[in-house]
Design a protein around this motif. Structure first.
Motif, mmCIF file in Angstrom:
data_model
loop_
_atom_site.group_PDB
_atom_site.id
_atom_site.type_symbol
_atom_site.label_atom_id
_atom_site.label_comp_id
_atom_site.label_asym_id
_atom_site.label_seq_id
_atom_site.Cartn_x
_atom_site.Cartn_y
_atom_site.Cartn_z
ATOM 1 N N LYS A 26 88.499 1.480 52.849
ATOM 2 C CA LYS A 26 88.675 2.784 53.562
ATOM 3 C C LYS A 26 88.746 3.805 52.267
ATOM 4 O O LYS A 26 89.573 3.230 51.317
ATOM 5 C CB LYS A 26 90.010 2.906 54.506
ATOM 6 N N LEU A 27 88.814 4.917 52.573
ATOM 7 C CA LEU A 27 89.018 6.013 51.791
ATOM 8 C C LEU A 27 90.491 6.091 51.307
ATOM 9 O O LEU A 27 91.371 5.984 52.402
ATOM 10 C CB LEU A 27 88.679 7.395 52.453
ATOM 11 N N ALA A 28 90.986 5.843 50.148
ATOM 12 C CA ALA A 28 92.334 6.134 49.859
ATOM 13 C C ALA A 28 92.759 7.437 49.671
ATOM 14 O O ALA A 28 91.860 8.218 49.057
ATOM 15 C CB ALA A 28 92.352 5.249 48.472
ATOM 16 N N LEU A 29 93.931 7.935 49.999
ATOM 17 C CA LEU A 29 94.485 9.092 49.863
ATOM 18 C C LEU A 29 95.791 9.148 49.070
ATOM 19 O O LEU A 29 96.515 8.152 49.625
ATOM 20 C CB LEU A 29 94.553 9.932 51.036
ATOM 21 N N GLY A 30 95.990 9.888 48.171
ATOM 22 C CA GLY A 30 97.368 9.770 47.542
ATOM 23 C C GLY A 30 97.848 8.645 46.505
ATOM 24 O O GLY A 30 96.654 8.188 45.840
ATOM 25 N N THR A 31 98.898 8.412 46.252
ATOM 26 C CA THR A 31 99.267 7.301 45.259
ATOM 27 C C THR A 31 98.598 5.988 45.859
ATOM 28 O O THR A 31 98.658 5.687 46.962
ATOM 29 C CB THR A 31 100.698 7.165 45.219
ATOM 30 N N LEU A 32 98.113 5.383 44.869
ATOM 31 C CA LEU A 32 97.827 3.953 45.049
ATOM 32 C C LEU A 32 98.654 2.817 44.809
ATOM 33 O O LEU A 32 99.353 3.021 43.789
ATOM 34 C CB LEU A 32 96.404 3.429 44.138
ATOM 35 N N ARG A 33 98.756 1.838 45.689
ATOM 36 C CA ARG A 33 99.815 0.567 45.167
ATOM 37 C C ARG A 33 98.965 -0.503 45.373
ATOM 38 O O ARG A 33 98.223 -0.752 46.547
ATOM 39 C CB ARG A 33 100.780 0.767 46.351
ATOM 40 N N ALA A 34 99.004 -1.360 44.246
ATOM 41 C CA ALA A 34 98.391 -2.536 44.247
ATOM 42 C C ALA A 34 99.260 -3.833 44.340
ATOM 43 O O ALA A 34 100.152 -3.713 43.432
ATOM 44 C CB ALA A 34 97.182 -2.762 43.057
ATOM 45 N N VAL A 45 93.934 -14.502 41.230
ATOM 46 C CA VAL A 45 95.042 -13.613 41.668
ATOM 47 C C VAL A 45 94.480 -12.719 42.609
ATOM 48 O O VAL A 45 93.557 -12.037 42.533
ATOM 49 C CB VAL A 45 95.498 -12.810 40.533
ATOM 50 N N ASP A 46 94.958 -12.648 43.935
ATOM 51 C CA ASP A 46 94.718 -11.784 44.994
ATOM 52 C C ASP A 46 95.489 -10.475 45.138
ATOM 53 O O ASP A 46 96.644 -10.448 44.790
ATOM 54 C CB ASP A 46 95.019 -12.488 46.288
ATOM 55 N N VAL A 47 94.637 -9.318 45.166
ATOM 56 C CA VAL A 47 95.357 -7.868 45.098
ATOM 57 C C VAL A 47 95.001 -7.248 46.503
ATOM 58 O O VAL A 47 93.676 -7.204 46.821
ATOM 59 C CB VAL A 47 94.759 -7.354 43.936
ATOM 60 N N THR A 48 96.044 -6.785 47.193
ATOM 61 C CA THR A 48 95.845 -5.623 48.183
ATOM 62 C C THR A 48 96.108 -4.457 47.484
ATOM 63 O O THR A 48 97.073 -3.899 46.931
ATOM 64 C CB THR A 48 96.880 -6.092 49.368
ATOM 65 N N ILE A 49 95.261 -3.496 47.792
ATOM 66 C CA ILE A 49 95.225 -2.023 47.381
ATOM 67 C C ILE A 49 95.781 -1.233 48.685
ATOM 68 O O ILE A 49 95.035 -1.218 49.689
ATOM 69 C CB ILE A 49 94.081 -1.515 46.868
ATOM 70 N N THR A 50 96.840 -0.425 48.769
ATOM 71 C CA THR A 50 96.975 0.587 49.789
ATOM 72 C C THR A 50 97.254 2.018 49.337
ATOM 73 O O THR A 50 97.552 2.238 47.898
ATOM 74 C CB THR A 50 98.281 0.092 50.477
ATOM 75 N N ASP A 51 97.195 2.816 50.055
ATOM 76 C CA ASP A 51 97.336 4.014 49.738
ATOM 77 C C ASP A 51 98.595 4.774 50.097
ATOM 78 O O ASP A 51 99.632 3.960 50.666
ATOM 79 C CB ASP A 51 96.222 4.960 50.483
ATOM 80 N N ALA A 52 98.781 5.836 50.051
ATOM 81 C CA ALA A 52 100.318 6.539 50.250
ATOM 82 C C ALA A 52 100.732 6.357 51.585
ATOM 83 O O ALA A 52 102.124 6.485 51.769
ATOM 84 C CB ALA A 52 100.199 8.105 49.844
ATOM 85 N N ASN A 53 99.815 6.338 52.497
ATOM 86 C CA ASN A 53 100.298 5.945 54.017
ATOM 87 C C ASN A 53 100.278 4.433 54.405
ATOM 88 O O ASN A 53 100.424 4.182 55.559
ATOM 89 C CB ASN A 53 99.149 6.804 54.928
#
Length: 150
Positions: free
Chosen positions: A92-100, A125-133
């Motif tokens: 999905k389109l990420a908005l704001g600070t990214l968290r990995a 190594v498995d990585v999940t990227i989330t946005d500010a929400n």
């Protein structure tokens, strides 16, 4: 007594200049899990206002490298961690600070046992990227290897 991983953030910023340049921070570090964050900055955005795909890849790969550094710290004088391959899915389109959030997908002891048996181990190594929400905006798997130093 738990291990001290406080060295990881500074070590990553020294070993990988890009980490310091773009402002990656490491709010959570353990021997099998790391959270890396990339602040939202206009110069890191794409044409639709979110973090550029390269930034998403970069913060995820950086988080994976930090967990490798933490997990294998006692062995880093004998080996060099290297990325063997990676795969990313942009969700999905990420908005704001990214968290990995990067999680070692094999026990470190198992990887070290392979190394000590004379094999050059590979491990994901498995990585999940989330946005500010908190929305999952990407998922990545980075396969690392430990190359023995000569």
């Amino acid at each position: 007594m738990s291990a001290d991983y406080s060295f990881v953030a500074d070590a990553m910023k020294q070993a990988v200049p890009w980490v310091k340049t773009v402002g990656v921070e490491f709010p959570e570090v353990s021997g099998d899990r790391v959270v890396a964050e990339l602040p939202d900055r206009e110069e890191l955005r794409n044409h639709v206002g979110g973090p550029h795909a390269a930034m998403m890849f970069g913060v995820a790969e950086t988080a994976s490298g930090a967990v490798v550094m933490a997990a294998f710290a006692p062995h880093l004088s004998k080996v060099t961690p290297l990325v063997a391959r990676s795969e990313i899915a942009y969700k999905k389109l990420a908005l704001g600070t990214l968290r990995a959030e990067a999680v070692l997908a094999r026990p470190a002891a198992e990887v070290v046992a392979e190394l000590e048996a004379g094999t050059r181990p590979e491990f994901p190594v498995d990585v999940t990227i989330t946005d500010a929400n908190g929305v999952t905006t990407g998922e990545m798997t980075v396969v690392w290897t430990l190359r023995p130093n000569r």
